[in-house]
Design a protein around this motif. Structure first.
Motif, mmCIF file in Angstrom:
data_model
loop_
_atom_site.group_PDB
_atom_site.id
_atom_site.type_symbol
_atom_site.label_atom_id
_atom_site.label_comp_id
_atom_site.label_asym_id
_atom_site.label_seq_id
_atom_site.Cartn_x
_atom_site.Cartn_y
_atom_site.Cartn_z
ATOM 1 N N TYR A 16 -4.211 4.795 -6.876
ATOM 2 C CA TYR A 16 -4.528 3.548 -6.165
ATOM 3 C C TYR A 16 -5.534 2.690 -6.923
ATOM 4 O O TYR A 16 -6.184 1.833 -6.335
ATOM 5 C CB TYR A 16 -5.030 3.859 -4.752
ATOM 6 N N LYS A 17 -5.665 2.906 -8.232
ATOM 7 C CA LYS A 17 -6.515 2.039 -9.042
ATOM 8 C C LYS A 17 -5.937 0.626 -9.048
ATOM 9 O O LYS A 17 -4.758 0.427 -9.297
ATOM 10 C CB LYS A 17 -6.606 2.573 -10.478
ATOM 11 N N PRO A 24 1.487 3.600 -5.485
ATOM 12 C CA PRO A 24 1.533 4.573 -6.585
ATOM 13 C C PRO A 24 2.709 4.366 -7.523
ATOM 14 O O PRO A 24 2.574 4.518 -8.746
ATOM 15 C CB PRO A 24 1.620 5.922 -5.846
ATOM 16 N N SER A 63 0.826 -1.209 0.000
ATOM 17 C CA SER A 63 0.000 0.000 0.000
ATOM 18 C C SER A 63 0.860 1.259 0.000
ATOM 19 O O SER A 63 0.539 2.239 -0.675
ATOM 20 C CB SER A 63 -0.926 0.006 1.228
ATOM 21 N N TRP A 76 -5.924 -1.277 -6.380
ATOM 22 C CA TRP A 76 -5.368 -1.575 -5.061
ATOM 23 C C TRP A 76 -6.068 -2.763 -4.391
ATOM 24 O O TRP A 76 -5.419 -3.616 -3.801
ATOM 25 C CB TRP A 76 -5.489 -0.330 -4.177
ATOM 26 N N GLN A 99 -5.405 -0.452 -13.455
ATOM 27 C CA GLN A 99 -4.442 0.645 -13.442
ATOM 28 C C GLN A 99 -4.468 1.449 -14.738
ATOM 29 O O GLN A 99 -4.066 2.617 -14.757
ATOM 30 C CB GLN A 99 -3.028 0.102 -13.207
ATOM 31 N N GLU A 137 -5.929 12.920 -13.520
ATOM 32 C CA GLU A 137 -6.910 11.951 -13.051
ATOM 33 C C GLU A 137 -7.225 12.052 -11.562
ATOM 34 O O GLU A 137 -8.147 11.396 -11.080
ATOM 35 C CB GLU A 137 -6.425 10.529 -13.375
ATOM 36 N N GLY A 138 -6.434 12.838 -10.837
ATOM 37 C CA GLY A 138 -6.674 13.001 -9.407
ATOM 38 C C GLY A 138 -5.870 12.018 -8.573
ATOM 39 O O GLY A 138 -5.408 10.979 -9.071
ATOM 40 N N PRO A 139 -5.706 12.312 -7.266
ATOM 41 C CA PRO A 139 -4.907 11.457 -6.384
ATOM 42 C C PRO A 139 -5.420 10.027 -6.275
ATOM 43 O O PRO A 139 -4.627 9.087 -6.142
ATOM 44 C CB PRO A 139 -5.003 12.175 -5.026
ATOM 45 N N ARG A 140 -6.737 9.838 -6.323
ATOM 46 C CA ARG A 140 -7.293 8.483 -6.165
ATOM 47 C C ARG A 140 -6.850 7.556 -7.291
ATOM 48 O O ARG A 140 -6.826 6.331 -7.123
ATOM 49 C CB ARG A 140 -8.825 8.544 -6.116
ATOM 50 N N ALA A 141 -6.515 8.135 -8.445
ATOM 51 C CA ALA A 141 -6.104 7.319 -9.583
ATOM 52 C C ALA A 141 -4.825 6.540 -9.296
ATOM 53 O O ALA A 141 -4.584 5.484 -9.893
ATOM 54 C CB ALA A 141 -5.903 8.204 -10.820
#
Length: 354
Positions: A205-206, A166, A162, A208, A278, A199-203
């Motif tokens: 962790y696609k 990234p 985790s 995950w 991802q 795509e933003g920070p959440r991208a």
């Protein structure tokens, strides 16, 4: 007064260096050293050895690693990579020698922090689990069972994965882009900043979730198969592989390779889904995975499984398994040998964990 302070500090520095040198000599001579300074130094040296071993082993099998990722996400209607040998030849012919190692820098860059977090997390998880276990048993002398150690290892694996996910995500995209891609990530930092911006920070962790789920059976089977094989070899003593109830380095290496192969085969579909998730949100992904016929979109892990199987069949979940299996043995062998050599050079004699 100032001169006395300088002399005092210099004397203390020299004393510290002499102590460290003496401790290192004692360690090489087999004498146990347990001072706090030496313990910290040993941990740091072990982490360096692990990082170097990881980097060397990853680089040695980088072409197979990249081919695996390309096979996992390639367009089923436009097959470019039909096998391990053909795929490596195609990469060499179209992208040259550097193409074989595309994305390896990003992969190696995450090895050292991943190892550091994994070791530290394992130590902390082991201490916490041992404390709860002793409280439950009412006995301060009990030690961790293999199952509890497995739980601590799984926790460490999840935390380390985790923490560095990234970088793994960017590494995946770097590995699949080609010279014909309309947009290029120039490296890990550029990739991270571009994904964050577009795509933003959440991208970052696609994929995950399937990665976390995959860690559990992978680690579990690694331990289970490895220990079972060792017990069977020691009890049955086939082919004269066992002497004095001890397995040789080569035999242990073979057990580890077998365990790794079984573990990664069972958990492999989750790795395929992780790679595909991802790619979501990357404008070049559709040209790679679907041939530009439709945008690459998944609402989640289950949707990714469903669409992959319905569009390409169950076998799609094992795309790239052959090159991934081929790299298991040399990767483990190189990592093992490199780790031992670096530890010997650095004079590391104390293990981080028993």
């Amino acid at each position: 007064m100032a001169t006395e302070d300088v002399v005092g500090k210099t004397s203390q520095t020299v004393k510290t260096i002499v102590n460290l040198a003496g401790e290192a000599k004692l360690a090489r001579d087999g004498v146990s050293v347990t001072t706090p300074t030496y313990a910290v130094l040993s941990i740091c040296k072990s982490l360096v050895a692990g990082g170097v071993a990881g980097g060397v082993s990853r680089t040695a099998v980088a072409p197979l690693e990249r081919l695996k990722i390309l096979l996992q996400v390639q367009n089923p209607n436009n097959i470019k990579y039909s096998g391990t040998v053909q795929g490596l030849k195609y990469i060499w012919r179209t992208e040259g020698f550097r193409g074989l190692f595309k994305g390896n820098g990003a992969n190696c860059a995450r090895i050292v922090p991943n190892s550091a977090v994994k070791f530290f997390s394992y130590e902390q998880a082991s201490k916490g689990i041992l404390y709860m276990y002793r409280q439950k048993e009412g006995n301060e002398d009990v030690q961790l069972t293999p199952l509890l150690r497995l739980g601590a290892g799984a926790c460490a694996g999840i935390i380390a994965m985790s923490a560095t996910y990234p970088m793994d995500m960017v590494r995946g995209r770097l590995a699949v882009q080609t010279d014909k891609s309309s947009y290029q990530y120039r490296g890990m930092i550029h990739g991270l900043s571009t994904i964050m911006r577009q795509e933003g920070p959440r991208a970052l962790y696609k994929g995950w979730l399937p990665s976390v789920i995959g860690v559990i059976p992978y680690v579990g089977l690694n331990f289970a198969v490895y220990e079972s094989l060792k017990d069977w070899l020691i009890k049955s003593r086939p082919f004269g592989l066992v002497e004095d109830t001890e397995l040789s380095v080569v035999t242990r290496l073979a057990c580890g390779a077998a365990a790794g192969t079984v573990g990664q085969t069972v958990a492999y579909p989750l790795d395929v889904i992780r790679r595909r998730m991802q790619m979501v949100g990357w404008k070049d992904a559709s040209s790679i995975v679907t041939g530009g016929k439709a945008p690459l979109e998944y609402t989640g892990m289950i949707d990714a499984f469903s669409k992959t199987v319905s569009n390409e069949g169950f076998r799609a979940l094992y795309k790239g398994l052959v090159p991934n299996s081929v790299k298991v043995v040399p990767s483990i062998a190189i990592a093992f040998v490199t780790y031992e050599v670096v530890k010997d050079i650095l004079g590391v004699e104390i293990r981080i964990s028993d």
